[in-house]
Design a protein around this motif. Structure first.
Motif, PDB file in Angstrom:
ATOM      1  N   THR A  51       0.834  -1.201   0.000  1.00  0.00           N
ATOM      2  CA  THR A  51       0.000   0.000   0.000  1.00  0.00           C
ATOM      3  C   THR A  51       0.867   1.249   0.000  1.00  0.00           C
ATOM      4  O   THR A  51       1.732   1.424   0.857  1.00  0.00           O
ATOM      5  N   ASP A  52       0.654   2.099  -0.968  1.00  0.00           N
ATOM      6  CA  ASP A  52       1.354   3.375  -1.038  1.00  0.00           C
ATOM      7  C   ASP A  52       0.459   4.461  -0.440  1.00  0.00           C
ATOM      8  O   ASP A  52      -0.728   4.262  -0.222  1.00  0.00           O
ATOM      9  N   GLY A  53       1.057   5.612  -0.207  1.00  0.00           N
ATOM     10  CA  GLY A  53       0.266   6.732   0.264  1.00  0.00           C
ATOM     11  C   GLY A  53       0.572   7.115   1.689  1.00  0.00           C
ATOM     12  O   GLY A  53       1.610   6.764   2.258  1.00  0.00           O
ATOM     13  N   ALA A  54      -0.366   7.837   2.291  1.00  0.00           N
ATOM     14  CA  ALA A  54      -0.185   8.369   3.639  1.00  0.00           C
ATOM     15  C   ALA A  54      -0.188   7.247   4.668  1.00  0.00           C
ATOM     16  O   ALA A  54      -0.701   6.150   4.413  1.00  0.00           O
ATOM     17  N   PRO A  55       0.398   7.519   5.863  1.00  0.00           N
ATOM     18  CA  PRO A  55       0.392   6.512   6.927  1.00  0.00           C
ATOM     19  C   PRO A  55      -1.005   5.972   7.222  1.00  0.00           C
ATOM     20  O   PRO A  55      -1.171   4.776   7.465  1.00  0.00           O
ATOM     21  N   GLU A  56      -2.008   6.854   7.209  1.00  0.00           N
ATOM     22  CA  GLU A  56      -3.363   6.426   7.502  1.00  0.00           C
ATOM     23  C   GLU A  56      -3.850   5.350   6.528  1.00  0.00           C
ATOM     24  O   GLU A  56      -4.565   4.419   6.927  1.00  0.00           O
ATOM     25  N   GLN A  57      -3.472   5.483   5.262  1.00  0.00           N
ATOM     26  CA  GLN A  57      -3.883   4.507   4.265  1.00  0.00           C
ATOM     27  C   GLN A  57      -3.214   3.161   4.493  1.00  0.00           C
ATOM     28  O   GLN A  57      -3.836   2.101   4.337  1.00  0.00           O
ATOM     29  N   ARG A  58      -1.948   3.186   4.893  1.00  0.00           N
ATOM     30  CA  ARG A  58      -1.211   1.944   5.130  1.00  0.00           C
ATOM     31  C   ARG A  58      -1.721   1.236   6.377  1.00  0.00           C
ATOM     32  O   ARG A  58      -1.860   0.005   6.395  1.00  0.00           O
ATOM     33  N   VAL A  59      -2.003   2.004   7.406  1.00  0.00           N
ATOM     34  CA  VAL A  59      -2.558   1.422   8.626  1.00  0.00           C
ATOM     35  C   VAL A  59      -3.924   0.820   8.346  1.00  0.00           C
ATOM     36  O   VAL A  59      -4.238  -0.299   8.778  1.00  0.00           O
ATOM     37  N   HIS A  60      -4.753   1.550   7.616  1.00  0.00           N
ATOM     38  CA  HIS A  60      -6.088   1.062   7.269  1.00  0.00           C
ATOM     39  C   HIS A  60      -5.991  -0.254   6.507  1.00  0.00           C
ATOM     40  O   HIS A  60      -6.769  -1.198   6.764  1.00  0.00           O
ATOM     41  N   ALA A  61      -5.060  -0.345   5.580  1.00  0.00           N
ATOM     42  CA  ALA A  61      -4.899  -1.568   4.785  1.00  0.00           C
ATOM     43  C   ALA A  61      -4.515  -2.744   5.668  1.00  0.00           C
ATOM     44  O   ALA A  61      -5.010  -3.869   5.484  1.00  0.00           O
ATOM     45  N   ALA A  62      -3.634  -2.506   6.641  1.00  0.00           N
ATOM     46  CA  ALA A  62      -3.199  -3.579   7.536  1.00  0.00           C
ATOM     47  C   ALA A  62      -4.345  -4.059   8.417  1.00  0.00           C
ATOM     48  O   ALA A  62      -4.559  -5.267   8.576  1.00  0.00           O
ATOM     49  N   VAL A  63      -5.083  -3.128   9.001  1.00  0.00           N
ATOM     50  CA  VAL A  63      -6.208  -3.506   9.867  1.00  0.00           C
ATOM     51  C   VAL A  63      -7.294  -4.188   9.048  1.00  0.00           C
ATOM     52  O   VAL A  63      -7.920  -5.163   9.496  1.00  0.00           O
ATOM     53  N   GLU A  64      -7.519  -3.707   7.848  1.00  0.00           N
ATOM     54  CA  GLU A  64      -8.523  -4.324   6.977  1.00  0.00           C
ATOM     55  C   GLU A  64      -8.143  -5.765   6.651  1.00  0.00           C
ATOM     56  O   GLU A  64      -9.015  -6.658   6.609  1.00  0.00           O
ATOM     57  N   ALA A  65      -6.852  -6.019   6.445  1.00  0.00           N
ATOM     58  CA  ALA A  65      -6.390  -7.384   6.169  1.00  0.00           C
ATOM     59  C   ALA A  65      -6.667  -8.294   7.360  1.00  0.00           C
ATOM     60  O   ALA A  65      -7.074  -9.455   7.201  1.00  0.00           O
ATOM     61  N   PHE A  66      -6.449  -7.770   8.565  1.00  0.00           N
ATOM     62  CA  PHE A  66      -6.748  -8.524   9.785  1.00  0.00           C
ATOM     63  C   PHE A  66      -8.244  -8.814   9.890  1.00  0.00           C
ATOM     64  O   PHE A  66      -8.653  -9.956  10.140  1.00  0.00           O
ATOM     65  N   VAL A  67      -9.060  -7.800   9.688  1.00  0.00           N
ATOM     66  CA  VAL A  67     -10.516  -7.957   9.782  1.00  0.00           C
ATOM     67  C   VAL A  67     -11.018  -8.932   8.721  1.00  0.00           C
ATOM     68  O   VAL A  67     -11.921  -9.747   8.990  1.00  0.00           O
ATOM     69  N   ASP A  68     -10.434  -8.886   7.536  1.00  0.00           N
ATOM     70  CA  ASP A  68     -10.855  -9.798   6.472  1.00  0.00           C
ATOM     71  C   ASP A  68     -10.684 -11.259   6.902  1.00  0.00           C
ATOM     72  O   ASP A  68     -11.502 -12.125   6.544  1.00  0.00           O
ATOM     73  N   ILE A  69      -9.628 -11.544   7.661  1.00  0.00           N
ATOM     74  CA  ILE A  69      -9.386 -12.922   8.098  1.00  0.00           C
ATOM     75  C   ILE A  69     -10.357 -13.325   9.197  1.00  0.00           C
ATOM     76  O   ILE A  69     -11.015 -14.359   9.114  1.00  0.00           O
ATOM     77  N   VAL A  70     -10.459 -12.508  10.241  1.00  0.00           N
ATOM     78  CA  VAL A  70     -11.274 -12.904  11.399  1.00  0.00           C
ATOM     79  C   VAL A  70     -12.771 -12.770  11.139  1.00  0.00           C
ATOM     80  O   VAL A  70     -13.576 -13.430  11.804  1.00  0.00           O
ATOM     81  N   ALA A  71     -13.150 -11.924  10.193  1.00  0.00           N
ATOM     82  CA  ALA A  71     -14.565 -11.781   9.855  1.00  0.00           C
ATOM     83  C   ALA A  71     -14.944 -12.657   8.668  1.00  0.00           C
ATOM     84  O   ALA A  71     -16.050 -13.198   8.617  1.00  0.00           O
ATOM     85  N   GLY A  72     -14.029 -12.802   7.738  1.00  0.00           N
ATOM     86  CA  GLY A  72     -14.302 -13.625   6.564  1.00  0.00           C
ATOM     87  C   GLY A  72     -14.370 -15.105   6.901  1.00  0.00           C
ATOM     88  O   GLY A  72     -15.079 -15.872   6.248  1.00  0.00           O
ATOM     89  N   ASP A  73     -13.604 -15.521   7.902  1.00  0.00           N
ATOM     90  CA  ASP A  73     -13.626 -16.914   8.369  1.00  0.00           C
ATOM     91  C   ASP A  73     -13.739 -16.847   9.881  1.00  0.00           C
ATOM     92  O   ASP A  73     -12.746 -16.838  10.600  1.00  0.00           O
ATOM     93  N   GLN A  74     -14.973 -16.778  10.376  1.00  0.00           N
ATOM     94  CA  GLN A  74     -15.178 -16.505  11.793  1.00  0.00           C
ATOM     95  C   GLN A  74     -14.672 -17.621  12.699  1.00  0.00           C
ATOM     96  O   GLN A  74     -14.440 -17.394  13.893  1.00  0.00           O
TER      97      GLN A  74
END
Length: 210
Positions: free
Chosen positions: A93-116
């Motif tokens: 992920t390129d861009g501002a720190p906020e975008q990179r942090v969001h991408a990382a947290v979203e990846a985490f949520v995708d795992i724990v929510a996508g496969d509960q």
């Protein structure tokens, strides 16, 4: 390699013996994860794991010495997947720190929510017995170190210095785990997007000084 050795090394369908072992281990880990999530730690017995995986006890002991070892391996496997996904998200992920942090947290949520089932193993069933709790404490510490490292990478001098960075990282990861647990059990009502936003805001608030 002799022709006899070649035949021994090759499995049915062209898979080697090592590949068959890895495939059986993966099936046992998936079965363990599903059982812990749906039936709880107490009912995740070796017999139940084998039945769910469609394998005999012989193959269970090929990979694990006990059901506790299988459960800890399942927990470790999900955590390894989370680490790989979040690091990949930051790196890609390129861009501002906020975008990179969001991408990382979203990846985490995708795992724990996508496969509960995976989510429940990591944040709920990891507290179910003494062995799992001990491993959970170790993993929280590992994740806190990872958070501190990535905060320095993302925020630079704005991140907390050592050793405070580890403390902040621990507060973030423990708080996020509790939030996800509440979300998975229905105690907190949020969309996946809202969960990602809350996690991203928490990361910034806890790991950045200014």
């Amino acid at each position: 390699m002799s022709s006899r050795e070649a035949v021994t090394a090759r499995s049915y369908g062209g898979r080697t013996a090592d590949e068959r072992v890895a495939q059986r281990r993966a099936a046992l880990l998936r079965a363990t994860t599903d059982l812990m999530a749906s039936e709880g730690e107490a009912r995740t017995t070796m017999t139940a794991i084998c039945a769910r995986a469609g394998l005999t006890e012989r193959y269970f002991y090929e990979s694990f010495s006990s059901r506790d070892e299988a459960m800890m391996a399942a927990l470790d496997a999900v955590c390894d997947e989370i680490v790989a996904a979040t690091l990949r998200a930051i790196a890609e992920t390129d861009g501002a720190p906020e975008q990179r942090v969001h991408a990382a947290v979203e990846a985490f949520v995708d795992i724990v929510a996508g496969d509960q089932a995976k989510g429940r193993v990591v944040v709920i069933e990891s507290n179910a017995n003494e062995s799992l709790r001990a491993r959970r404490h170790e993993l929280l510490d590992d994740f806190a170190t990872l958070v501190a490292t990535e905060a320095r990478r993302v925020y630079g001098d704005d991140a907390w210095p050592e050793p405070r960075d580890h403390v902040q990282g621990l507060m973030f990861i423990a708080g996020l785990a509790e939030l996800v647990a509440a979300w998975l059990t229905g105690a907190v009502e949020m969309t996946r997007t809202e969960l990602t936003e809350a996690g991203s805001d928490s990361f910034a608030a806890l790991t950045r000084r200014r």
